[in-house]
Structure formats: C-alpha cells, structure tokens
Design an enzyme around this catalytic site. Structure first.
Site, PDB file in Angstrom:
ATOM      1  N   HIS A   1     191.479  74.796  -9.052  1.00 31.52           N
ATOM      2  CA  HIS A   1     190.919  73.610  -9.711  1.00 31.52           C
ATOM      3  C   HIS A   1     190.259  74.066 -11.013  1.00 31.52           C
ATOM      4  CE1 HIS A   1     188.272  70.263 -10.624  1.00 31.52           C
ATOM      5  NE2 HIS A   1     189.126  69.524  -9.936  1.00 31.52           N
TER       6      HIS A   1
ATOM      7  N   GLU B   1     196.011  68.069 -13.979  1.00 30.19           N
ATOM      8  CA  GLU B   1     194.657  67.653 -14.325  1.00 30.19           C
ATOM      9  C   GLU B   1     194.296  68.129 -15.732  1.00 30.19           C
ATOM     10  OE1 GLU B   1     192.192  66.547 -10.739  1.00 30.19           O
ATOM     11  OE2 GLU B   1     191.834  68.657 -11.098  1.00 30.19           O
TER      12      GLU B   1
ATOM     13  N   SER C   1     189.510  61.390 -14.086  1.00 26.98           N
ATOM     14  CA  SER C   1     188.872  60.077 -14.278  1.00 26.98           C
ATOM     15  C   SER C   1     189.662  58.906 -13.698  1.00 26.98           C
ATOM     16  CB  SER C   1     188.565  59.843 -15.760  1.00 26.98           C
ATOM     17  OG  SER C   1     187.662  60.837 -16.224  1.00 26.98           O
TER      18      SER C   1
HETATM   19  P1  PGA Z   1     187.232  63.134 -11.833  1.00 28.02           P
HETATM   20  O1  PGA Z   1     187.645  64.546 -11.202  1.00 28.02           O
HETATM   21  O2  PGA Z   1     188.031  62.085 -11.106  1.00 28.02           O
HETATM   22  O3  PGA Z   1     185.762  63.017 -11.612  1.00 28.02           O
HETATM   23  O4  PGA Z   1     187.608  63.192 -13.273  1.00 28.02           O
HETATM   24  C1  PGA Z   1     188.967  64.850 -10.873  1.00 28.02           C
HETATM   25  C2  PGA Z   1     189.043  66.247 -10.341  1.00 28.02           C
HETATM   26  O5  PGA Z   1     188.378  67.132 -10.890  1.00 28.02           O
HETATM   27  O6  PGA Z   1     189.740  66.536  -9.369  1.00 28.02           O
END
Ligand code: PGA
Length: 222
Positions: free
Chosen positions: A94, A144, A185
């Site tokens: 991640h 991501e 997000s």
């Molecule tokens: P977020 O995080 O939805 O708060 O942007 C996503 C993630 O880091 O998996």
C-alpha cells in the site's frame, strides 16, 4: 453487472473500541451476491474483528505482512501469524506502507510460491511484477494513484479506464484474468460511476470505509 469486490481499508483511523463497534455494525450488513466485501483493520484488532465477522460473508484481511515465517522478524507480521488467526489474505505495498518500508513488494517472492492470496497496490504500471503473477490462486490488483489517496480528489473515470484497460490487456497477453480495483477517495457520490465500468472489478476504500453509513452506501450502490 459482474461481481465487484469492495475492500474497506481502515488504516489506523479506528481505535480498539471503534473497530469492534464497526465490526458489530457490519455483521448486520446484508450483501448481495454480486458484491464481495472485505475489511482490513489495524493488526492489533484483526483477530477480534475476524471473530465478530466470522458468521458473515465479509472477509477480514491484513493491511500488510513482512515475512512468511521469519522468527527474527521483530515488529513484523508473518504469514504464519496471520494463518494462525484465520486471516488468509493481505494488502501488499500500500502506498502508506511504502513510505515506511523500503521494498514491501519483496514479500511477493515468499508468498507467491506458497499461494497466499494478496491485494497488490500500485501507482504505476511498471510497479506490477507481471512475470511473477499467476492464476493458481487469487491475486487482486489495486490501482491507487497517490494524489487521490485521502485527498478527496478522485481520478476521473476516463483516467481509471485507461490505466485499468492497459493493465488488463497486459494481463490477458499472459493469459491471466486478475481483478483490478480502483482506490483513492472513493465515496458514496463517486462509487456508482466507478463501479459501473467494466474495467473496474471493485474499489479499495479508505476513509469512507471507517463510517458504517458511508461504507454501507458504497456496498449497496451496485
Ligand atoms: P482513501 O484511501 O479512500 O481514504 O483515499 C484509499 C486507500 O488508501 O486505500
């Protein structure tokens, strides 16, 4: 619509009481056949949350792991630790893990041969180790873009489609059919459009997954 995977990454937003309470709320969540739901609590609460959700079809997964079974892995989380408490999948690399660890992807060399399911996060296509992936067990990828994580700025559907279809075509040349989730997000207002895309096999949700009502809306949006 084909089945979609929705993962709630609780990161470190929730303390013990809040994690337990969210798990109890989630145990009431009725999911449809076309949705698979997973949640990823802080390591310290994994076992308890997993027990609370053991009678549901929500899978509890780890946020990270650092070795397969190294006895000297001080402060780490081993695959052996996870299996002992019936956790059978982990996020890997991640972007927030990448800040702390030099090469979190190196765990793949240990877990792919063993066939331990994982969700590999990537920001750039070149970070995907295509030649080491296979279809022998369940691998999930999660796109991501770092600028979209926790910022409230979601990637446009056009951008998501472009990246996902590029990855899908590379996978299909290798004869692989691996789901690709989008993360960054995701919230109740944008999830419908994202999940409606055939290039998107699900979403990895951070902040919004830590609030029951928001997460429920996302899960029910399909
Ligand atoms: P977020 O995080 O939805 O708060 O942007 C996503 C993630 O880091 O998996």
């Amino acid at each position: 619509m084909k089945q979609k995977i929705i993962i709630g990454n609780w990161k470190n937003y929730l303390g013990h009481k809040e994690s337990v309470s969210l798990a109890h709320s989630l145990s009431e969540l009725v999911t449809k056949d076309r949705t698979r739901v997973m949640v990823s609590p802080n390591h310290l609460y994994l076992n308890e949350v997993n027990q609370i959700l053991s009678t549901t079809n929500i899978e509890v997964i780890s946020q990270n792991l650092t070795s397969a079974e190294s006895k000297s892995d001080t402060g780490g989380i081993t695959l052996k630790n996870l299996k002992e408490i019936n956790i059978n999948r982990s996020l890997v690399a991640h972007s927030e893990t990448r800040i702390r660890e030099k090469n979190p992807q190196s765990i793949l060399l240990e877990i792919i041969p063993i066939g331990f399911p994982f969700v590999l996060c990537f920001e750039e296509i070149k970070q995907i180790p295509f030649n080491t992936l296979n279809d022998d067990f369940e691998i999930i990828l999660a796109y991501e873009p770092i600028w979209a994580i926790g910022t409230g700025e979601t990637a446009s559907i056009g951008h998501i489609n472009e990246i996902h279809s590029d990855v899908k075509s590379k996978l299909s040349k290798l004869g692989l059919n691996i789901p690709i989730l989008y993360g960054g997000s995701v919230n109740p207002s944008n999830c419908k459009e994202i999940l409606a895309s055939d290039n998107v096999d699900g979403v990895l949700v951070g902040g919004a997954s830590t609030k029951y009502d928001l997460f429920k809306e996302i899960v029910n949006s399909i």
